[in-house]
Design a protein around this motif. Structure first.
Motif, PDB file in Angstrom:
ATOM      1  N   VAL A   1       0.873  -1.167   0.000  1.00 44.03           N
ATOM      2  CA  VAL A   1       0.000   0.000   0.000  1.00 44.03           C
ATOM      3  C   VAL A   1       0.913   1.220   0.000  1.00 44.03           C
ATOM      4  N   SER A   2       0.851   2.001  -1.063  1.00 47.61           N
ATOM      5  CA  SER A   2       1.738   3.165  -1.211  1.00 47.61           C
ATOM      6  C   SER A   2       1.164   4.408  -0.564  1.00 47.61           C
ATOM      7  N   ALA A   3      -0.166   4.518  -0.513  1.00 50.73           N
ATOM      8  CA  ALA A   3      -0.833   5.672   0.085  1.00 50.73           C
ATOM      9  C   ALA A   3      -2.302   5.323   0.267  1.00 50.73           C
ATOM     10  N   VAL A   4      -2.966   6.048   1.154  1.00 52.34           N
ATOM     11  CA  VAL A   4      -4.409   5.894   1.335  1.00 52.34           C
ATOM     12  C   VAL A   4      -5.051   7.275   1.245  1.00 52.34           C
ATOM     13  N   GLY A   5      -6.365   7.284   1.035  1.00 56.13           N
ATOM     14  CA  GLY A   5      -7.083   8.554   1.001  1.00 56.13           C
ATOM     15  C   GLY A   5      -6.898   9.346  -0.270  1.00 56.13           C
ATOM     16  N   ARG A   6      -6.479   8.709  -1.353  1.00 56.31           N
ATOM     17  CA  ARG A   6      -6.302   9.419  -2.619  1.00 56.31           C
ATOM     18  C   ARG A   6      -7.669   9.709  -3.264  1.00 56.31           C
TER      19      ARG A   6
ATOM     20  N   GLN B   1      -3.775   3.606  -2.940  1.00 55.50           N
ATOM     21  CA  GLN B   1      -2.717   3.552  -3.958  1.00 55.50           C
ATOM     22  C   GLN B   1      -1.823   2.362  -3.659  1.00 55.50           C
ATOM     23  N   THR B   2      -1.456   1.631  -4.707  1.00 54.02           N
ATOM     24  CA  THR B   2      -0.630   0.442  -4.521  1.00 54.02           C
ATOM     25  C   THR B   2       0.468   0.350  -5.575  1.00 54.02           C
ATOM     26  N   SER B   3       1.561  -0.309  -5.197  1.00 48.81           N
ATOM     27  CA  SER B   3       2.653  -0.552  -6.153  1.00 48.81           C
ATOM     28  C   SER B   3       2.495  -1.900  -6.856  1.00 48.81           C
TER      29      SER B   3
ATOM     30  N   PHE C   1      -4.518   2.168  -8.406  1.00 44.90           N
ATOM     31  CA  PHE C   1      -5.488   2.573  -7.387  1.00 44.90           C
ATOM     32  C   PHE C   1      -6.621   1.567  -7.279  1.00 44.90           C
ATOM     33  N   ALA C   2      -7.141   1.416  -6.063  1.00 40.72           N
ATOM     34  CA  ALA C   2      -8.255   0.489  -5.818  1.00 40.72           C
ATOM     35  C   ALA C   2      -9.347   1.197  -5.033  1.00 40.72           C
ATOM     36  N   ILE C   3     -10.599   0.864  -5.361  1.00 38.23           N
ATOM     37  CA  ILE C   3     -11.735   1.380  -4.599  1.00 38.23           C
ATOM     38  C   ILE C   3     -11.732   0.687  -3.243  1.00 38.23           C
TER      39      ILE C   3
END
Length: 353
Positions: free
Chosen positions: A170-175, A195-197, A239-241
């Motif tokens: 998981v690269s980031a959340v809340g995008r 956000q994911t790599s 990105f994932a929902i």
């Protein structure tokens, strides 16, 4: 870098199977009592603990990931319950009503039909015409537990290669991410994405983003593209929902045949982008204000030009949609706007779509 739907390669029809994008949210725990987690198989010689974890997760979740044929498009989906409901992306099904779904068992495709789509969140539910024996939904996680650095696996049918798995973090959340119809998306602006790599390619859309507890935490939906590379997918940025939004939307579609409570914030206005003196986007003008809606109650009227929502600068329709995607119905926000050449502010209690 632009965020948009990745174009399908020669194997795919353009706009059919957009690459995955991420998201984050809050939601339920499991798909029901039928969900089970299998024990790890015996380790092979030289296998690390992490490899054993990967194999366990794949064994637990991959049987719940399906391939969906929608006309001449191919995408992915997740078994949602034991009654034959499959959740996927709205852009995967496009305007189709009937589908062929191939289960992980590799048996002959099963016919399915559309229950309902909700393009505003790029989600849809289809139902199998017959429920095969042993149909297995996965466990669904809690978006509130998703943290940067968590190891995740993306499962789906990239480029039509069913049962494929990639790994990342998981690269980031809340995008907040806006799709582009030109890239094959439905034009939705989606908040709280993960956000994911983990590598995501055309055909992964609608599949599963899974943590090492064998829990689905999101649906891969979008990929970043780099204009400097001719809008080719930007490696390692997908990105994932979030699963909380997936469950909120899917549960309503299954129960009511439509979404009755979106949970999305709104001003209840219709707007157009306006240009400044240098012909650059500089705000959104109100062309319609719903009577007794949030904007109307705050004193805004047709012709006002919104330039800021809370701390977010508003220059285009998309920037307004992105700002609202990060807010919640009932929340109070300060709206900065222009009227007759003068700057004004108003406090608005947001409604919902």
């Amino acid at each position: 870098m632009d965020i948009s739907r990745a174009r399908a390669v020669a194997l795919m029809v353009a706009g059919g199977c957009a690459v995955a994008l991420a998201g984050g949210c809050y939601g339920g725990r499991t798909a029901g009592p039928e969900s089970t987690t299998q024990a790890a198989p015996p380790a092979v010689r030289g296998e690390s603990g992490l490899e054993t974890d990967y194999r366990t997760v794949i064994r637990n979740v991959l049987p719940s990931v399906v391939q969906i044929e929608a006309g001449d498009r191919v995408g992915s989906g997740i078994v949602y319950d034991a009654n034959g409901h499959i959740v996927t992306n709205a852009h995967v099904i496009d305007s189709e009503k009937d589908f062929k779904v191939t289960l992980a068992t590799g048996d002959e495709p099963v016919a399915a039909s559309l229950v309902a789509a909700y393009p505003e969140q790029d989600l849809a539910v289809v139902r199998l015409d017959r429920v095969p024996a042993g149909l297995k939904p996965p466990r669904f996680g809690d978006s509130a537990d998703v943290e940067v650095g968590h190891i995740v696996l993306a499962m789906g049918s990239p480029l039509g290669l069913s049962g494929s798995v990639t790994q990342g973090i998981v690269s980031a959340v809340g995008r907040t991410v806006s799709e582009t119809p030109e890239g094959g998306g439905v034009g939705a602006t989606i908040g709280n994405m993960v956000q994911t790599s983990a590598a995501i390619n055309p055909g992964n859309s609608g599949g599963a983003l899974v943590n090492l507890n064998s829990e689905v935490i999101g649906i891969p939906t979008l990929a970043a593209t780099d204009p400097g590379l001719g809008d080719a997918p930007a490696p390692g940025i997908g990105f994932a929902i979030p699963v909380s939004m997936v469950r909120t939307v899917a549960d309503q579609i299954i129960r009511y045949g439509k979404v009755t409570d979106s949970g999305r914030a709104a001003l209840s206005v219709r707007v157009r982008t306006v240009l400044g003196n240098g012909y650059e986007p500089s705000g959104v003008a109100l062309v319609e204000v719903a009577k007794d809606g949030p904007a109307d109650r705050a004193g805004l009227r047709i012709g006002d030009i919104i330039t800021r929502l809370g701390d977010d600068e508003i220059t285009t329709i998309t920037s307004l949609a992105e700002a609202l995607a990060s807010d919640r119905p009932g929340q109070k926000v300060k709206v900065t706007y222009q009227r007759d050449g003068k700057q004004r502010t108003a406090e608005v209690r947001l409604g919902k779509v």
